[in-house]
Design a protein around this motif. Structure first.
Motif, PDB file in Angstrom:
ATOM      1  N   SER A  27     -22.484 -46.825 -39.069  1.00 50.31           N
ATOM      2  CA  SER A  27     -21.680 -46.279 -37.979  1.00 50.31           C
ATOM      3  C   SER A  27     -20.827 -45.111 -38.473  1.00 50.31           C
ATOM      4  CB  SER A  27     -20.789 -47.377 -37.381  1.00 50.31           C
ATOM      5  OG  SER A  27     -20.041 -46.887 -36.297  1.00 50.31           O
ATOM      6  N   LEU A  28     -20.287 -45.243 -39.680  1.00 43.98           N
ATOM      7  CA  LEU A  28     -19.496 -44.163 -40.266  1.00 43.98           C
ATOM      8  C   LEU A  28     -20.349 -42.908 -40.428  1.00 43.98           C
ATOM      9  CD1 LEU A  28     -16.942 -43.049 -41.613  1.00 43.98           C
ATOM     10  CD2 LEU A  28     -17.690 -44.109 -43.765  1.00 43.98           C
ATOM     11  N   GLN A  29     -21.577 -43.084 -40.901  1.00 43.56           N
ATOM     12  CA  GLN A  29     -22.469 -41.937 -41.089  1.00 43.56           C
ATOM     13  C   GLN A  29     -22.778 -41.255 -39.757  1.00 43.56           C
ATOM     14  OE1 GLN A  29     -23.205 -40.989 -44.230  1.00 43.56           O
ATOM     15  NE2 GLN A  29     -24.067 -39.137 -43.330  1.00 43.56           N
ATOM     16  N   ARG A  30     -22.997 -42.066 -38.711  1.00 47.23           N
ATOM     17  CA  ARG A  30     -23.289 -41.505 -37.387  1.00 47.23           C
ATOM     18  C   ARG A  30     -22.097 -40.710 -36.849  1.00 47.23           C
ATOM     19  NH1 ARG A  30     -25.904 -46.513 -36.522  1.00 47.23           N
ATOM     20  NH2 ARG A  30     -24.022 -47.337 -35.496  1.00 47.23           N
ATOM     21  N   SER A  31     -20.893 -41.123 -37.203  1.00 49.65           N
ATOM     22  CA  SER A  31     -19.690 -40.475 -36.669  1.00 49.65           C
ATOM     23  C   SER A  31     -19.487 -39.061 -37.209  1.00 49.65           C
ATOM     24  CB  SER A  31     -18.449 -41.320 -36.997  1.00 49.65           C
ATOM     25  OG  SER A  31     -18.102 -41.213 -38.372  1.00 49.65           O
ATOM     26  N   LEU A  32     -20.112 -38.758 -38.336  1.00 51.19           N
ATOM     27  CA  LEU A  32     -19.881 -37.463 -38.978  1.00 51.19           C
ATOM     28  C   LEU A  32     -20.388 -36.301 -38.123  1.00 51.19           C
ATOM     29  CD1 LEU A  32     -20.687 -38.307 -42.717  1.00 51.19           C
ATOM     30  CD2 LEU A  32     -18.513 -38.474 -41.482  1.00 51.19           C
ATOM     31  N   ALA A  33     -21.422 -36.550 -37.305  1.00 46.09           N
ATOM     32  CA  ALA A  33     -21.935 -35.496 -36.422  1.00 46.09           C
ATOM     33  C   ALA A  33     -20.871 -35.066 -35.418  1.00 46.09           C
ATOM     34  CB  ALA A  33     -23.183 -35.995 -35.693  1.00 46.09           C
ATOM     35  N   PHE A  34     -20.046 -36.007 -34.987  1.00 43.90           N
ATOM     36  CA  PHE A  34     -18.961 -35.680 -34.046  1.00 43.90           C
ATOM     37  C   PHE A  34     -17.952 -34.747 -34.700  1.00 43.90           C
ATOM     38  CE2 PHE A  34     -14.664 -36.773 -32.452  1.00 43.90           C
ATOM     39  CZ  PHE A  34     -14.799 -36.305 -31.147  1.00 43.90           C
ATOM     40  N   LEU A  35     -17.576 -35.036 -35.941  1.00 41.64           N
ATOM     41  CA  LEU A  35     -16.632 -34.163 -36.654  1.00 41.64           C
ATOM     42  C   LEU A  35     -17.232 -32.779 -36.859  1.00 41.64           C
ATOM     43  CD1 LEU A  35     -15.201 -36.626 -39.355  1.00 41.64           C
ATOM     44  CD2 LEU A  35     -14.219 -36.013 -37.129  1.00 41.64           C
ATOM     45  N   GLU A  36     -18.543 -32.759 -37.095  1.00 37.91           N
ATOM     46  CA  GLU A  36     -19.229 -31.472 -37.260  1.00 37.91           C
ATOM     47  C   GLU A  36     -19.170 -30.673 -35.958  1.00 37.91           C
ATOM     48  OE1 GLU A  36     -23.765 -30.072 -38.209  1.00 37.91           O
ATOM     49  OE2 GLU A  36     -23.004 -31.808 -39.326  1.00 37.91           O
ATOM     50  N   GLN A  37     -19.344 -31.357 -34.825  1.00 41.05           N
ATOM     51  CA  GLN A  37     -19.251 -30.693 -33.516  1.00 41.05           C
ATOM     52  C   GLN A  37     -17.856 -30.101 -33.287  1.00 41.05           C
ATOM     53  OE1 GLN A  37     -20.379 -33.599 -30.602  1.00 41.05           O
ATOM     54  NE2 GLN A  37     -22.447 -33.825 -31.437  1.00 41.05           N
ATOM     55  N   LEU A  38     -16.843 -30.752 -33.843  1.00 39.81           N
ATOM     56  CA  LEU A  38     -15.473 -30.254 -33.716  1.00 39.81           C
ATOM     57  C   LEU A  38     -15.218 -29.052 -34.632  1.00 39.81           C
ATOM     58  CD1 LEU A  38     -13.400 -33.587 -33.604  1.00 39.81           C
ATOM     59  CD2 LEU A  38     -14.070 -32.135 -31.676  1.00 39.81           C
ATOM     60  N   GLY A  39     -16.197 -28.742 -35.496  1.00 39.29           N
ATOM     61  CA  GLY A  39     -16.047 -27.611 -36.409  1.00 39.29           C
ATOM     62  C   GLY A  39     -15.317 -27.959 -37.680  1.00 39.29           C
ATOM     63  N   LEU A  40     -15.305 -29.255 -38.036  1.00 40.57           N
ATOM     64  CA  LEU A  40     -14.567 -29.713 -39.206  1.00 40.57           C
ATOM     65  C   LEU A  40     -15.492 -30.015 -40.383  1.00 40.57           C
ATOM     66  CD1 LEU A  40     -12.122 -32.153 -37.387  1.00 40.57           C
ATOM     67  CD2 LEU A  40     -11.575 -29.864 -38.253  1.00 40.57           C
ATOM     68  N   ASN A  41     -14.996 -29.762 -41.572  1.00 40.99           N
ATOM     69  CA  ASN A  41     -15.667 -30.200 -42.790  1.00 40.99           C
ATOM     70  C   ASN A  41     -15.078 -31.545 -43.214  1.00 40.99           C
ATOM     71  OD1 ASN A  41     -17.233 -27.781 -43.072  1.00 40.99           O
ATOM     72  ND2 ASN A  41     -15.355 -26.754 -43.734  1.00 40.99           N
ATOM     73  N   VAL A  42     -15.789 -32.244 -44.066  1.00 39.07           N
ATOM     74  CA  VAL A  42     -15.404 -33.614 -44.421  1.00 39.07           C
ATOM     75  C   VAL A  42     -15.349 -33.789 -45.930  1.00 39.07           C
ATOM     76  CG1 VAL A  42     -16.272 -35.985 -44.453  1.00 39.07           C
ATOM     77  CG2 VAL A  42     -16.234 -34.711 -42.310  1.00 39.07           C
ATOM     78  N   LYS A  43     -14.302 -34.462 -46.391  1.00 36.13           N
ATOM     79  CA  LYS A  43     -14.243 -34.944 -47.770  1.00 36.13           C
ATOM     80  C   LYS A  43     -14.086 -36.455 -47.717  1.00 36.13           C
ATOM     81  CE  LYS A  43     -11.665 -34.738 -52.123  1.00 36.13           C
ATOM     82  NZ  LYS A  43     -10.493 -34.173 -52.853  1.00 36.13           N
ATOM     83  N   MET A  44     -15.054 -37.153 -48.279  1.00 34.38           N
ATOM     84  CA  MET A  44     -15.039 -38.612 -48.241  1.00 34.38           C
ATOM     85  C   MET A  44     -14.211 -39.147 -49.405  1.00 34.38           C
ATOM     86  SD  MET A  44     -16.536 -40.740 -46.039  1.00 34.38           S
ATOM     87  CE  MET A  44     -17.996 -39.911 -45.461  1.00 34.38           C
ATOM     88  N   GLY A  45     -13.367 -40.137 -49.107  1.00 35.09           N
ATOM     89  CA  GLY A  45     -12.617 -40.799 -50.162  1.00 35.09           C
ATOM     90  C   GLY A  45     -13.561 -41.428 -51.178  1.00 35.09           C
ATOM     91  N   LYS A  46     -13.158 -41.428 -52.440  1.00 34.99           N
ATOM     92  CA  LYS A  46     -14.038 -41.922 -53.510  1.00 34.99           C
ATOM     93  C   LYS A  46     -14.418 -43.387 -53.329  1.00 34.99           C
ATOM     94  CE  LYS A  46     -11.331 -40.736 -56.916  1.00 34.99           C
ATOM     95  NZ  LYS A  46     -10.733 -40.413 -58.243  1.00 34.99           N
ATOM     96  N   HIS A  47     -13.541 -44.150 -52.664  1.00 38.43           N
ATOM     97  CA  HIS A  47     -13.746 -45.600 -52.633  1.00 38.43           C
ATOM     98  C   HIS A  47     -14.116 -46.132 -51.250  1.00 38.43           C
ATOM     99  CE1 HIS A  47     -12.143 -45.582 -56.672  1.00 38.43           C
ATOM    100  NE2 HIS A  47     -11.041 -44.981 -56.253  1.00 38.43           N
ATOM    101  N   VAL A  48     -14.509 -45.243 -50.334  1.00 44.42           N
ATOM    102  CA  VAL A  48     -14.776 -45.651 -48.948  1.00 44.42           C
ATOM    103  C   VAL A  48     -15.854 -46.730 -48.867  1.00 44.42           C
ATOM    104  CG1 VAL A  48     -15.784 -44.830 -46.774  1.00 44.42           C
ATOM    105  CG2 VAL A  48     -13.933 -43.547 -47.840  1.00 44.42           C
ATOM    106  N   GLU A  49     -16.838 -46.679 -49.771  1.00 43.08           N
ATOM    107  CA  GLU A  49     -17.945 -47.636 -49.708  1.00 43.08           C
ATOM    108  C   GLU A  49     -17.688 -48.903 -50.521  1.00 43.08           C
ATOM    109  OE1 GLU A  49     -21.730 -45.898 -50.491  1.00 43.08           O
ATOM    110  OE2 GLU A  49     -21.385 -44.179 -49.159  1.00 43.08           O
ATOM    111  N   ASN A  50     -16.541 -48.983 -51.157  1.00 42.98           N
ATOM    112  CA  ASN A  50     -16.246 -50.151 -51.991  1.00 42.98           C
ATOM    113  C   ASN A  50     -15.976 -51.388 -51.140  1.00 42.98           C
ATOM    114  OD1 ASN A  50     -16.340 -48.173 -53.922  1.00 42.98           O
ATOM    115  ND2 ASN A  50     -14.448 -48.756 -54.955  1.00 42.98           N
ATOM    116  N   VAL A  51     -16.277 -52.539 -51.713  1.00 43.42           N
ATOM    117  CA  VAL A  51     -16.009 -53.820 -51.044  1.00 43.42           C
ATOM    118  C   VAL A  51     -15.352 -54.757 -52.046  1.00 43.42           C
ATOM    119  CG1 VAL A  51     -17.001 -55.826 -49.886  1.00 43.42           C
ATOM    120  CG2 VAL A  51     -17.969 -53.550 -49.471  1.00 43.42           C
ATOM    121  N   HIS A  52     -14.215 -55.283 -51.664  1.00 43.74           N
ATOM    122  CA  HIS A  52     -13.502 -56.259 -52.493  1.00 43.74           C
ATOM    123  C   HIS A  52     -13.096 -57.404 -51.564  1.00 43.74           C
ATOM    124  CE1 HIS A  52     -10.988 -57.866 -55.675  1.00 43.74           C
ATOM    125  NE2 HIS A  52      -9.915 -57.801 -54.899  1.00 43.74           N
ATOM    126  N   GLY A  53     -14.039 -58.354 -51.391  1.00 45.71           N
ATOM    127  CA  GLY A  53     -13.791 -59.431 -50.422  1.00 45.71           C
ATOM    128  C   GLY A  53     -13.688 -58.845 -49.021  1.00 45.71           C
TER     129      GLY A  53
END
Length: 307
Positions: A27-53
């Protein structure tokens, strides 16, 4: 008066963080197209995909992503991937001076309420209670109105909420003006008794929640009442309480009866039914700006959140 962050421009870079629970990565990946439509670039946090419980990485990792985005002068705004639980675990370690020195947009809701309250009160910066990327934007149910609410980040827009958006109920009439503060009721209650508890004095208090039975909402509103937060507020904006049906008890008070009991005779404007919260459409609002609640006309007017 809180500091309003600078508006976004097309071509700006947005930081994406997961400050609480692990987001749905598809779902996060799908949302990036919306930000692109807004004319925005994206920097992903280093730990966004991490899971700790039930957390999106350890407290150190999630805090690191937040602090790095706050410190990076190339990041003009931070949009949260999702909520869940966990932002309060590191709230006492946030470097609020970073936000105060470089005010930038922070956008999210639900568990992000903890960040809204702390950053608002300790960095004195306006933040935004709005739909998140994996939780909302990347889903098929994402509403046109929810999408249009992002426009307020690109130009100073005064927001007007009327019954043209959703039916509203006046629990108590009158008019009040003050800073709009608040968010998720469970998170507001969880901070009571700490240095991070919400200050409602002379302010318009927004409350919303999801999956809470009427007796739980009753308990939380009673806690706010005993803490003086309801009486201190100038008025109360009741957002969406999604799926608030009783599950454990056959006999119950309705959510409406609970709201009426705690909010109906406060002697200040209280209006319920706002589509603000875990709902579609989700009417996004800046927190920490002046707003006016008219309980008789059933309108909410909110000053712009950016400059």
């Amino acid at each position: 008066m809180r500091i309003r962050p600078s508006r976004l421009q097309k071509g700006d870079t947005i930081g994406i963080i997961a400050p609480s629970s692990p987001p749905n990565l598809e779902s996060l990946q799908r949302s990036l197209a919306f930000l692109e439509q807004l004319g925005l670039n994206v920097k992903m946090g280093k730990h966004v995909e991490n899971v700790h419980g039930y957390l999106a990485g350890t407290d150190d990792e999630r805090l690191e992503d937040l602090q790095e985005m706050l410190a990076d002068p190339n990041i003009k705004g931070i949009i949260c991937a999702g909520g869940g639980y966990g932002a309060g675990r590191y709230a006492d370690r946030i470097d609020f001076q970073l936000m105060a020195e470089q005010p930038k947009i922070l956008w999210g809701y639900s568990d992000i309420t903890f960040l809204h309250t702390t950053i608002g009160q300790f960095a004195n910066v306006v933040t935004f209670h709005g739909p998140m990327l994996a939780s909302d934007v990347g889903k098929d149910t994402f509403h046109d109105l929810s999408a249009r609410m992002f426009n307020q980040l690109f130009e100073p827009i005064e927001l007007h909420y009327t019954e043209a958006i959703s039916p509203l109920t006046t629990l108590s009439g009158g008019n009040a003006q003050g800073e709009l503060v608040g968010g998720n009721l469970s998170l507001l209650v969880s901070a009571l008794g700490s240095k991070y508890e919400i200050d409602t004095r002379g302010k318009l208090l927004l409350i919303e929640d999801v999956d809470e039975e009427p007796y739980k909402v009753d308990s939380m509103l009673n806690q706010l009442r005993l803490a003086g937060k309801l009486q201190d507020a100038a008025g109360i904006v009741v957002g969406d309480f999604a799926r608030a049906e009783p599950k454990k008890r056959k006999t119950t008070l309705t959510l409406g009866e609970v709201l009426e009991h705690y909010l109906g005779d406060l002697g200040k404007p209280v209006v319920s039914g706002f589509k603000i919260g875990h709902c579609e459409p989700h009417f996004a609002v800046p927190l920490g700006v002046e707003a006016r609640l008219d309980g008789d006309a059933k309108t909410l007017t909110i000053l712009p959140g950016v400059q």
